[in-house]
Design a protein around this motif. Structure first.
Motif, short mmCIF file in Angstrom:
data_model
loop_
_atom_site.label_atom_id
_atom_site.label_comp_id
_atom_site.label_asym_id
_atom_site.label_seq_id
_atom_site.Cartn_x
_atom_site.Cartn_y
_atom_site.Cartn_z
N TYR A 190 -3.61 -2.79 1.12
CA TYR A 190 -4.53 -1.65 1.17
C TYR A 190 -5.65 -1.96 2.15
N GLU A 231 -10.00 1.13 0.15
CA GLU A 231 -8.95 1.60 -0.76
C GLU A 231 -8.62 0.58 -1.83
N ARG A 272 -8.53 1.34 -5.82
CA ARG A 272 -7.27 1.14 -6.56
C ARG A 272 -7.46 0.12 -7.69
#
Length: 323
Positions: free
Chosen positions: A231, A235, A239
Motif C-alpha cells: 500500500y 493508504e 487500512r
C-alpha cells in the motif's frame, strides 16, 4: 573480447487493428536471427487482440483493478488482475481514436508465447519475445519500460551463490534481464516515432530452446507475502486502522515478535511488551493505547485477543494471525 549489444526498430509498421497478424508484420520488416529477442509494446499486442474499448480511461480502470494501492489526487496506482502495480491499471488513451482506450492484454505471457510460436512458424528462427509496457518506479522520477509478458527467455538471471572477482559470495543479486531488455528496446522505439517493435541482438545466451517458453513475466511479480510496499504510505495507515481481514495480504507475512515489539515500543503510552508463550502482552498507560496497538498488530500480521483494564492502565494480549 568485446561484449556487443545491438538494438534496432523497424519504422514502417502500419496502424495495428483487431485480428492483424502481428508476427507476420514483424517478420516482413525484421531480418531475425536465432537468439534475437523481439520486444513488442503491449499496446500493439492489445490492439491486435481486440482490447480497444469505447469510453474514457477512468471508466475502464475499475474493471482492470484488483485493488487500489495508492491515490494522490487524480493519480491512481493499482494492482491489476495480472499482479502488476501500475498507474491507472495500464489503461492507455494515447495513440488511439478519441473516445476509446486500450486495455492491457488479458494474459501477456500467453500473448508472448503465441507471438514466439508464430514467428518460428513463419521464419524458422528461434527468438525470445518480450511484451513491454511503461511504468513509474517507487523512489524514482520518470518512467521506463518493463516486461509484462515473456516467452523463450529466462526473465531473471540468478547470481545467488556465485562469487565476484574478489571472492565474495553473492547473496541477493538477481538481474531482471527481461526488464532490462524492455528498457533497451524503448530507447530505439521512442514514444512518438511509431516504432512499437524492437529487436535486441547479442544475448542469445538468454534465449531458451524452441518449445521451451520459461516461467514468463509472472516470475517478476513479487508476491504479496514478500512485498514491502503493498500500500501507499497514507493508504497503509487507513487500512491498518480499519482492520478488515481482506486487507491483510498486502501487508506481507506476519512479523516476528521481536519486530512487532520494536514497533510497539515506539507507540506513545506503551510501557512494556513481554512474551507469553506464542503470544505477547502489551502494557499501556490508558485505554486509548489499544487502538494504536490494534492497528500496529494488524499491519504486522498479529491480532488483539484481549484488552484488560488494570489499576495502572491496560494490558493487551496479542497473537500472530494464522490462516
Amino acid at each position: 573480447m568485446t561484449a556487443r549489444l545491438e538494438v534496432f526498430a523497424p519504422d514502417d509498421l502500419p496502424e495495428i487493428t483487431a485480428g492483424d497478424d502481428l508476427a507476420r508484420l514483424v517478420a516482413d520488416r525484421a531480418d531475425l536471427h536465432d537468439g534475437d529477442v523481439v520486444a513488442v509494446t503491449s499496446k500493439v499486442v492489445a490492439k491486435a487482440e481486440g482490447r480497444v474499448r469505447p469510453g474514457d480511461r477512468d471508466d475502464a480502470v475499475a474493471g482492470e483493478t484488483a485493488r487500489i494501492v495508492a491515490r494522490r489526487g487524480p493519480v491512481l496506482i493499482v494492482r491489476t488482475h495480472h499482479g502488476l502495480t501500475m498507474a491507472a491499471a495500464g489503461v492507455d488513451a494515447s495513440n488511439v481514436a478519441t473516445g476509446t482506450v486500450v486495455l492491457l492484454p488479458v494474459d501477456p505471457d500467453a500473448s508472448a508465447r503465441a507471438l514466439r510460436e508464430r514467428l518460428l512458424d513463419l521464419t524458422g528462427v528461434n527468438v525470445g519475445v518480450v511484451v513491454t509496457d511503461t511504468a513509474g518506479r517507487a523512489w524514482r522520477e520518470g518512467q521506463t519500460d518493463m516486461a509484462i509478458g515473456v516467452a523463450g527467455l529466462t526473465p531473471l538471471e540468478d547470481f545467488v551463490g556465485r562469487f565476484d572477482g574478489h571472492g565474495n559470495e553473492l547473496a541477493v543479486t538477481m538481474p531482471a534481464v527481461a526488464d532490462e531488455i524492455a528498457g533497451a528496446a524503448e530507447l530505439v522505439q521512442g514514444k512518438l516515432h511509431g516504432r512499437p517493435v524492437a529487436v535486441l541482438r547479442g544475448r542469445a545466451d538468454l534465449v531458451l530452446p524452441a518449445g521451451e517458453h520459461g516461467p514468463g513475466a509472472q516470475a517478476l511479480v513479487r508476491d504479496d507475502a514478500t512485498d514491502m510496499f503493498g500500500y501507499g504510505a497514507r493508504e497503509a495507515v487507513v487500512r491498518a486502522l480499519a482492520g478488515q481481514p481482506d486487507d491483510r495480504a498486502p501487508f506481507g507475512t506476519p512479523a516476528t515478535l521481536d519486530d512487532l515489539a520494536a514497533a510497539l515500543a515506539q507507540l506513545p503510552g506503551v510501557s512494556e511488551v513481554s512474551e507469553e508463550g506464542a503470544r505477547a502482552r502489551v502494557a499501556g498507560a490508558d485505554r486509548t493505547v489499544g487502538t494504536a496497538v490494534a492497528a500496529t498488530c494488524f499491519a504486522f500480521g498479529w491480532q488483539v485477543d484481549a484488552l484488560d483494564d488494570t489499576t495502572s492502565g491496560i494490558a493487551v494480549l496479542v497473537s500472530p494471525v494464522t490462516t
